[in-house]
Scaffold this motif. Structure first.
Motif, short mmCIF file in Angstrom:
data_model
loop_
_atom_site.label_atom_id
_atom_site.label_comp_id
_atom_site.label_asym_id
_atom_site.label_seq_id
_atom_site.Cartn_x
_atom_site.Cartn_y
_atom_site.Cartn_z
N LEU A 5 0.82 -1.21 0.00
CA LEU A 5 0.00 0.00 0.00
C LEU A 5 0.86 1.26 0.00
O LEU A 5 0.43 2.32 -0.46
CB LEU A 5 -0.91 0.01 1.24
CG LEU A 5 -2.14 -0.90 1.21
CD1 LEU A 5 -2.81 -0.90 2.57
CD2 LEU A 5 -3.11 -0.44 0.14
N MET A 6 2.07 1.14 0.52
CA MET A 6 2.97 2.29 0.55
C MET A 6 3.72 2.48 -0.76
O MET A 6 4.50 3.42 -0.89
CB MET A 6 3.98 2.14 1.70
CG MET A 6 3.33 2.13 3.08
SD MET A 6 4.52 1.95 4.41
CE MET A 6 4.98 0.24 4.23
N LEU A 7 3.48 1.58 -1.72
CA LEU A 7 4.19 1.66 -3.00
C LEU A 7 3.18 1.66 -4.14
O LEU A 7 2.98 0.65 -4.81
CB LEU A 7 5.15 0.47 -3.15
CG LEU A 7 6.30 0.39 -2.15
CD1 LEU A 7 7.04 -0.93 -2.30
CD2 LEU A 7 7.25 1.56 -2.34
N PRO A 8 2.50 2.78 -4.39
CA PRO A 8 1.57 2.85 -5.52
C PRO A 8 2.31 2.78 -6.85
O PRO A 8 3.55 2.83 -6.90
CB PRO A 8 0.90 4.22 -5.33
CG PRO A 8 1.89 5.02 -4.56
CD PRO A 8 2.59 4.05 -3.65
N VAL A 9 1.55 2.68 -7.92
CA VAL A 9 2.15 2.53 -9.25
C VAL A 9 3.10 3.69 -9.55
O VAL A 9 4.16 3.50 -10.15
CB VAL A 9 1.05 2.44 -10.32
CG1 VAL A 9 1.65 2.41 -11.71
CG2 VAL A 9 0.20 1.20 -10.09
#
Length: 277
Positions: free
Chosen positions: A117-121
């Protein structure tokens, strides 16, 4: 008076959200010169058919023509459906495995998924792009959808729902001779229908509104999405934009997500407010 204020605030909110949409709808019925002068009337004009025909068939006739809206709407619909269905399927299976199976490292696997969740696209866009190019998925519908399919949010929501399933259901299924997949298909899926419907609406709109990833991974105009096409129609500087066709395109772009919300409204509200067991 106590009941009046909530209605007034609600009416104000409707006006704030609906006014730009109304202006866009009205602007799509006038010619480019009327809109260019900045005096868009408040009533529909006589150019509705030609504006929507230009948007639907040719994508405009000026300097910034794009793929016809008919094609871009199809691309966006396929992309949004693949993303929504893919996210739901993968999230259902991963949440099912984490909750109902006991295997070493299952919570590590769950928290690893949750940490994404802490690494979006947008954060991992360069390595994701490199992977897509290495797999020869550039300029393809698979390249558009596969990197956006995994969803930590949906996995978390399904996990929390599955944790509310009584243990007696599992024991009764075992006594009935049901295997893991039969338990999943005959018990969990029917109980999850409203949750699936609510997530489908959210994820469909998420996929429909994607801009950065389709802009990066596709340069084939036959795969262009409606959001990217709208942005390309708007020129910069002193460019003469066909605002009438742009507004018609924007109205067309609103129709599929609005239709999904209206069609699934009952299930969407039940999924957000009720839990079936």
């Amino acid at each position: 008076m106590r009941r009046t204020w909530p209605h007034l605030w609600l009416l104000l909110g409707v006006l704030v959200f609906a006014t730009p949409i109304y202006i866009t709808l009205i602007g799509s019925t006038h010619d480019a010169s009327t809109i260019g002068r900045g005096d868009v009337p408040l009533l529909p004009g006589p150019h509705t058919v030609e504006n929507y025909t230009a948007a639907w068939v040719s994508g405009g006739s000026g300097r910034f023509t794009v793929t016809p809206a008919s094609r871009m709407l199809l691309n966006s619909t396929i992309m949004a459906l693949c993303i929504a269905v893919g996210k739901i399927v993968i999230s259902l299976l991963s949440a099912y495995a984490v909750v109902f199976f006991r295997f070493p490292g299952r919570m590590i696997a769950f928290w690893t998924i949750f940490m994404t969740l802490m690494l979006p696209v947008e954060v991992r866009i360069i390595p994701t792009y490199q992977v897509i190019v290495s797999l020869d998925l550039f300029n393809s519908m698979a390249g558009l959808t596969i990197p956006l399919i995994a969803s930590a949010t949906a996995t978390l929501l399904f996990r929390q729902f599955f944790l509310t399933i009584p243990e007696e259901y599992v024991e009764a299924a075992k006594m009935d001779g049901a295997g893991p997949m039969r338990f999943f298909r005959d018990i969990l899926l029917p109980l999850s229908v409203t949750n699936i419907a609510a997530l489908f609406v959210i994820l469909f709109i998420y996929g429909w509104n994607q801009y950065l990833w389709p802009l990066l991974v596709v340069n084939d105009r036959s795969l262009e999405t409606i959001v990217v096409g709208l942005a390309k129609m708007i020129g910069t500087g002193d460019a003469q934009n066909e605002w009438n066709v742009i507004m018609a395109m924007a109205v067309l772009a609103l129709l599929p997500p609005v239709a999904v919300v209206i069609f699934m409204q009952r299930w969407f509200l039940k999924g957000l407010t009720e839990t079936e067991k």
